[in-house]
Write an enzyme that holds these catalytic residues in place. Structure first.
Site, PDB file in Angstrom:
ATOM      1  N   HIS A  98       0.845  -1.194   0.000  1.00  0.00           N
ATOM      2  CA  HIS A  98       0.000   0.000   0.000  1.00  0.00           C
ATOM      3  C   HIS A  98       0.878   1.241   0.000  1.00  0.00           C
ATOM      4  CE1 HIS A  98       0.682  -1.205   4.207  1.00  0.00           C
ATOM      5  NE2 HIS A  98       0.640   0.086   4.533  1.00  0.00           N
ATOM      6  N   HIS A 100       0.780   5.171   1.180  1.00  0.00           N
ATOM      7  CA  HIS A 100       0.100   6.220   1.942  1.00  0.00           C
ATOM      8  C   HIS A 100       0.207   7.536   1.169  1.00  0.00           C
ATOM      9  CE1 HIS A 100       0.243   4.137   6.042  1.00  0.00           C
ATOM     10  NE2 HIS A 100       1.126   3.432   5.363  1.00  0.00           N
TER      11      HIS A 100
HETATM   12  P1  DGP Z   1       1.698   0.495   7.538  1.00  0.00           P
HETATM   13  O1  DGP Z   1       1.542  -0.985   7.339  1.00  0.00           O
HETATM   14  O2  DGP Z   1       2.396   0.870   8.799  1.00  0.00           O
HETATM   15  O3  DGP Z   1       2.348   1.176   6.348  1.00  0.00           O
HETATM   16  O4  DGP Z   1       0.257   1.140   7.667  1.00  0.00           O
HETATM   17  C1  DGP Z   1      -0.949   0.431   7.620  1.00  0.00           C
HETATM   18  C2  DGP Z   1      -2.047   1.445   7.724  1.00  0.00           C
HETATM   19  O5  DGP Z   1      -3.275   0.764   7.555  1.00  0.00           O
HETATM   20  C3  DGP Z   1      -2.128   2.180   9.057  1.00  0.00           C
HETATM   21  O6  DGP Z   1      -1.889   3.562   8.839  1.00  0.00           O
HETATM   22  C4  DGP Z   1      -3.542   1.958   9.549  1.00  0.00           C
HETATM   23  C5  DGP Z   1      -4.254   1.393   8.350  1.00  0.00           C
HETATM   24  N1  DGP Z   1      -5.239   0.381   8.676  1.00  0.00           N
HETATM   25  C6  DGP Z   1      -5.038  -0.752   9.411  1.00  0.00           C
HETATM   26  N2  DGP Z   1      -6.173  -1.450   9.499  1.00  0.00           N
HETATM   27  C7  DGP Z   1      -7.112  -0.748   8.802  1.00  0.00           C
HETATM   28  C8  DGP Z   1      -8.491  -0.977   8.537  1.00  0.00           C
HETATM   29  O7  DGP Z   1      -9.103  -1.971   8.940  1.00  0.00           O
HETATM   30  N3  DGP Z   1      -9.133  -0.032   7.796  1.00  0.00           N
HETATM   31  C9  DGP Z   1      -8.475   1.086   7.309  1.00  0.00           C
HETATM   32  N4  DGP Z   1      -9.211   1.953   6.599  1.00  0.00           N
HETATM   33  N5  DGP Z   1      -7.184   1.319   7.548  1.00  0.00           N
HETATM   34  C10 DGP Z   1      -6.511   0.405   8.288  1.00  0.00           C
END
Ligand code: DGP
Length: 112
Positions: A98, A100
């Site tokens: 993903h 950001h």
């Molecule tokens: P990272 O793996 O640290 O790059 O970031 C994962 C991101 O995903 C974090 O900023 C929070 C987001 N996230 C985690 N679970 C969910 C979810 O169930 N729904 C949404 N909309 N975002 C989520």
């Protein structure tokens, strides 16, 4: 992958606030925003991270979507940060590739 949160969001099994969707990608709001704009773009096909063997054209289309989604979120011209955390030292918490898109305020000079 059935145990992947983002795969479940893509499948509609977990609700999300969608920003953009096509056959290949989904953009949705981060559940824990770090800034007024915090949107995630994911490929619908599961890749763990940038360390996977991802076709260059998929990566190209993913990153070409970034300014389009930034435009949808109103930060195209004001500026935004893109982050793709990879692995443990980067605190990647969701192991589905993903990007950001973070913006809507003056961000810190460095992200470390
Ligand atoms: P990272 O793996 O640290 O790059 O970031 C994962 C991101 O995903 C974090 O900023 C929070 C987001 N996230 C985690 N679970 C969910 C979810 O169930 N729904 C949404 N909309 N975002 C989520």
């Amino acid at each position: 992958m059935s145990d992947c949160i983002f795969c479940q969001i893509i499948a509609g099994d977990i609700p999300s606030t969608k920003v953009y969707e096509d056959d290949e990608f989904l953009a949705f709001e981060d559940v824990s925003p770090e800034a007024p704009v915090h949107t995630l773009i994911v490929p619908k096909k599961h890749y763990h991270s940038l360390n996977d063997d991802i076709p260059a054209d998929v990566l190209g289309r993913l990153y070409k979507l970034v300014p389009y989604v930034a435009e949808l979120k109103g930060v195209h011209d004001s500026g935004y940060r893109t982050v793709a955390n990879t692995g443990d030292d980067a605190n990647q918490t969701v192991h589905h590739l993903h990007v950001h898109i973070i913006g809507g305020k003056q961000l810190s000079e460095h992200s470390s």
